[in-house]
Design an enzyme around this catalytic site. Sequence first.
Site, PDB file in Angstrom:
ATOM      1  N   GLY A  25       0.828  -1.210   0.000  1.00 44.33           N
ATOM      2  CA  GLY A  25       0.000   0.000   0.000  1.00 44.33           C
ATOM      3  C   GLY A  25       0.859   1.255   0.000  1.00 44.33           C
ATOM      4  N   PHE A  28      -0.773   7.205   2.498  1.00 41.98           N
ATOM      5  CA  PHE A  28      -0.037   8.048   3.453  1.00 41.98           C
ATOM      6  C   PHE A  28       0.883   7.226   4.358  1.00 41.98           C
ATOM      7  CE2 PHE A  28      -3.164  11.045   2.080  1.00 41.98           C
ATOM      8  CZ  PHE A  28      -2.492  12.257   2.145  1.00 41.98           C
ATOM      9  N   GLY A  29       0.401   6.070   4.840  1.00 43.28           N
ATOM     10  CA  GLY A  29       1.223   5.260   5.739  1.00 43.28           C
ATOM     11  C   GLY A  29       2.410   4.655   5.020  1.00 43.28           C
ATOM     12  N   VAL A  94      -1.954  -7.270  -3.292  1.00 46.62           N
ATOM     13  CA  VAL A  94      -1.575  -8.458  -2.545  1.00 46.62           C
ATOM     14  C   VAL A  94      -2.849  -9.257  -2.305  1.00 46.62           C
ATOM     15  CG1 VAL A  94      -0.753  -9.308  -0.319  1.00 46.62           C
ATOM     16  CG2 VAL A  94       0.446  -7.442  -1.473  1.00 46.62           C
ATOM     17  N   GLU A 193     -17.018  17.913   3.005  1.00 42.04           N
ATOM     18  CA  GLU A 193     -16.130  18.652   2.097  1.00 42.04           C
ATOM     19  C   GLU A 193     -16.689  18.621   0.679  1.00 42.04           C
ATOM     20  OE1 GLU A 193     -12.031  17.451   2.370  1.00 42.04           O
ATOM     21  OE2 GLU A 193     -12.089  17.606   4.544  1.00 42.04           O
TER      22      GLU A 193
HETATM   23  C1  LIG Z   1     -12.567  12.493   0.362  1.00 43.84           C
HETATM   24  C2  LIG Z   1     -11.654  12.268   1.548  1.00 43.84           C
HETATM   25  C3  LIG Z   1     -11.291  13.342   2.339  1.00 43.84           C
HETATM   26  C4  LIG Z   1     -10.431  13.131   3.433  1.00 43.84           C
HETATM   27  N1  LIG Z   1     -10.063  14.229   4.184  1.00 43.84           N
HETATM   28  C5  LIG Z   1      -9.147  14.054   5.185  1.00 43.84           C
HETATM   29  C6  LIG Z   1      -8.661  15.182   5.920  1.00 43.84           C
HETATM   30  O1  LIG Z   1      -9.063  16.328   5.658  1.00 43.84           O
HETATM   31  N2  LIG Z   1      -7.733  14.954   6.907  1.00 43.84           N
HETATM   32  C7  LIG Z   1      -7.254  13.704   7.181  1.00 43.84           C
HETATM   33  O2  LIG Z   1      -6.378  13.556   8.058  1.00 43.84           O
HETATM   34  N3  LIG Z   1      -7.712  12.607   6.523  1.00 43.84           N
HETATM   35  C8  LIG Z   1      -8.640  12.754   5.529  1.00 43.84           C
HETATM   36  N4  LIG Z   1      -9.087  11.657   4.831  1.00 43.84           N
HETATM   37  C9  LIG Z   1      -8.667  10.306   5.264  1.00 43.84           C
HETATM   38  C10 LIG Z   1      -7.294   9.931   4.718  1.00 43.84           C
HETATM   39  O3  LIG Z   1      -7.247  10.077   3.315  1.00 43.84           O
HETATM   40  C11 LIG Z   1      -6.957   8.479   5.098  1.00 43.84           C
HETATM   41  O4  LIG Z   1      -7.084   8.345   6.492  1.00 43.84           O
HETATM   42  C12 LIG Z   1      -5.542   8.117   4.672  1.00 43.84           C
HETATM   43  O5  LIG Z   1      -5.434   8.142   3.284  1.00 43.84           O
HETATM   44  C13 LIG Z   1      -5.151   6.736   5.219  1.00 43.84           C
HETATM   45  O6  LIG Z   1      -3.844   6.427   4.820  1.00 43.84           O
HETATM   46  P1  LIG Z   1      -3.413   4.895   4.583  1.00 43.84           P
HETATM   47  O7  LIG Z   1      -1.994   4.899   4.144  1.00 43.84           O
HETATM   48  O8  LIG Z   1      -3.782   4.071   5.756  1.00 43.84           O
HETATM   49  O9  LIG Z   1      -4.360   4.405   3.402  1.00 43.84           O
HETATM   50  P2  LIG Z   1      -4.544   4.981   1.934  1.00 43.84           P
HETATM   51  O10 LIG Z   1      -4.045   6.366   1.812  1.00 43.84           O
HETATM   52  O11 LIG Z   1      -5.956   4.688   1.586  1.00 43.84           O
HETATM   53  O12 LIG Z   1      -3.581   4.068   1.064  1.00 43.84           O
HETATM   54  C14 LIG Z   1      -3.726   2.679   1.006  1.00 43.84           C
HETATM   55  C15 LIG Z   1      -3.181   2.200  -0.309  1.00 43.84           C
HETATM   56  O13 LIG Z   1      -3.122   0.780  -0.300  1.00 43.84           O
HETATM   57  C16 LIG Z   1      -3.603   0.271  -1.522  1.00 43.84           C
HETATM   58  N5  LIG Z   1      -4.087  -1.090  -1.326  1.00 43.84           N
HETATM   59  C17 LIG Z   1      -5.277  -1.496  -0.802  1.00 43.84           C
HETATM   60  N6  LIG Z   1      -5.353  -2.838  -0.792  1.00 43.84           N
HETATM   61  C18 LIG Z   1      -4.185  -3.293  -1.300  1.00 43.84           C
HETATM   62  C19 LIG Z   1      -3.665  -4.603  -1.564  1.00 43.84           C
HETATM   63  N7  LIG Z   1      -4.369  -5.712  -1.302  1.00 43.84           N
HETATM   64  N8  LIG Z   1      -2.439  -4.696  -2.107  1.00 43.84           N
HETATM   65  C20 LIG Z   1      -1.718  -3.585  -2.391  1.00 43.84           C
HETATM   66  N9  LIG Z   1      -2.159  -2.321  -2.166  1.00 43.84           N
HETATM   67  C21 LIG Z   1      -3.374  -2.189  -1.630  1.00 43.84           C
HETATM   68  C22 LIG Z   1      -4.701   1.251  -1.908  1.00 43.84           C
HETATM   69  O14 LIG Z   1      -4.964   1.214  -3.288  1.00 43.84           O
HETATM   70  C23 LIG Z   1      -4.067   2.576  -1.489  1.00 43.84           C
HETATM   71  O15 LIG Z   1      -3.294   3.111  -2.516  1.00 43.84           O
HETATM   72  C24 LIG Z   1      -9.949  11.824   3.732  1.00 43.84           C
HETATM   73  C25 LIG Z   1     -10.309  10.751   2.910  1.00 43.84           C
HETATM   74  C26 LIG Z   1     -11.152  10.951   1.828  1.00 43.84           C
HETATM   75  C27 LIG Z   1     -11.513   9.770   0.952  1.00 43.84           C
END
Ligand SMILES: Cc1cc2nc3c(=O)[nH]c(=O)nc-3n(C[C@H](O)[C@H](O)[C@H](O)COP(=O)(O)OP(=O)(O)OC[C@H]3O[C@@H](n4cnc5c(N)ncnc54)[C@H](O)[C@@H]3O)c2cc1C
Length: 373
Positions: A25, A28-29, A94, A193
């Site tokens: 993934g 952000f993380g 994955v 938003e």
């Molecule tokens: C419209 C919207 C507005 C938001 N506004 C805010 C805000 O103002 N402030 C804030 O703090 N947060 C906000 N968020 C929340 C924030 O975007 C998420 O909390 C953040 O993106 C989480 O990060 P992450 O790395 O856990 O997951 P993600 O950023 O979702 O990244 C996960 C990645 O893993 C990939 N993935 C999934 N399954 C698999 C797999 N099986 N194999 C390989 N890759 C995979 C996905 O495609 C994705 O690219 C918002 C979200 C949305 C949708």
Amino acid sequence: MRKFGRSFRTTAPLPATPARVVVVGGGFGGFYALRKMQKLLGPERASFTLVAPNDYLLYSPLLPEVATGVLDPRDIAVSTRQTLRRTKLALGHVTSVDFEQHRLKVSGPESDTELSWDKLILAPGSVTRQFDIPGVAEHAHGLKTLSEAVFIRNHVLAQLDAADELPDTEAGRAERKERLTVVAVGAGYTGTEFVAQMQNWIRGIATRWASIDPSEIRWLLIDLAPAVLPELGEKLGKEAMDVLAERGVEVRLGVTVASATATSVTLTDDDVVPARTLVWGAGVAPSPLIAQLELPTEKGRLVVDPDMTVPGVADVWAIGDAAAVPDLAADPSKPTPPTAQHAQRQGIAVARKWPPLSASETDARTSTRIWVW
Ligand SMILES: Cc1cc2nc3c(=O)[nH]c(=O)nc-3n(C[C@H](O)[C@H](O)[C@H](O)COP(=O)(O)OP(=O)(O)OC[C@H]3O[C@@H](n4cnc5c(N)ncnc54)[C@H](O)[C@@H]3O)c2cc1C
């Protein structure tokens, strides 16, 4: 200890071969974990592979700006190939992980493959939460990906085009109502938003259509919860609600969708709203990958220890929306909320934890730049 940019590389003994670090993934993380590890660990210590369906980090908090045309899709997609120069990209999803053999399977756009890992970071994020409500899967639109944002934009504009052409008959007027009504479900970040940005944008451009008066377009934001933007606290939530009300957005709290069709949304208070645009922002659920791992979960998120290691399996960490990371800053009995800010911080923190650095190195790096939206 050797200085490297603004960070510090470890002086721990070199491994016989560089450790294979695999990150699942690139949100952000995962992105920030890799970016930090690349700075901390030279090529002699670690090689990096990112498994992700896309070759970019998506700034999802800015998706409403793409849906409203304020930003172009490419403005909120950061190329991982360009930014993570030492990371090999394995495009795909994955599909399974063998924790004993340290191997995982990737289903790619062209072919399937298998990868071995020494250290694994799981950061697959979340997906739009689906509810078992009749018609929602067929007629509601999520706002989680670039293509969904672009679709919603085109869809709303198409409704204005079509409404503008309708005859002034009883049937025409009824259809006009459907086409000029937008319902957003979920008064969290996504729904609020979206409706705020979209209403502001359309209000400014609606006069381009000869027969449409901006005030004729109906906007509804609905949520079962008693407040708008509960993540931001009572005061800011109230302010947001006042701004929306002032702009003419109907905020309906304490209700949700009972069913939906292509032309109407029925609410749980039996109100039937004629509408052809239903945007679904009512929460997120962890990536389906998590349920397949057969490891303990908390409300669908993978259970992890406070240091983000996954209990019971060696050399595995989990972060972001997909992991139930105890919220040490607020209430350790609860997981951190699924926000970009937490995912980013957890990515950086997990990169710093491995390999273990000396206390002085860790202490030297206490500050981190966090974006606040
Ligand atoms: C419209 C919207 C507005 C938001 N506004 C805010 C805000 O103002 N402030 C804030 O703090 N947060 C906000 N968020 C929340 C924030 O975007 C998420 O909390 C953040 O993106 C989480 O990060 P992450 O790395 O856990 O997951 P993600 O950023 O979702 O990244 C996960 C990645 O893993 C990939 N993935 C999934 N399954 C698999 C797999 N099986 N194999 C390989 N890759 C995979 C996905 O495609 C994705 O690219 C918002 C979200 C949305 C949708």
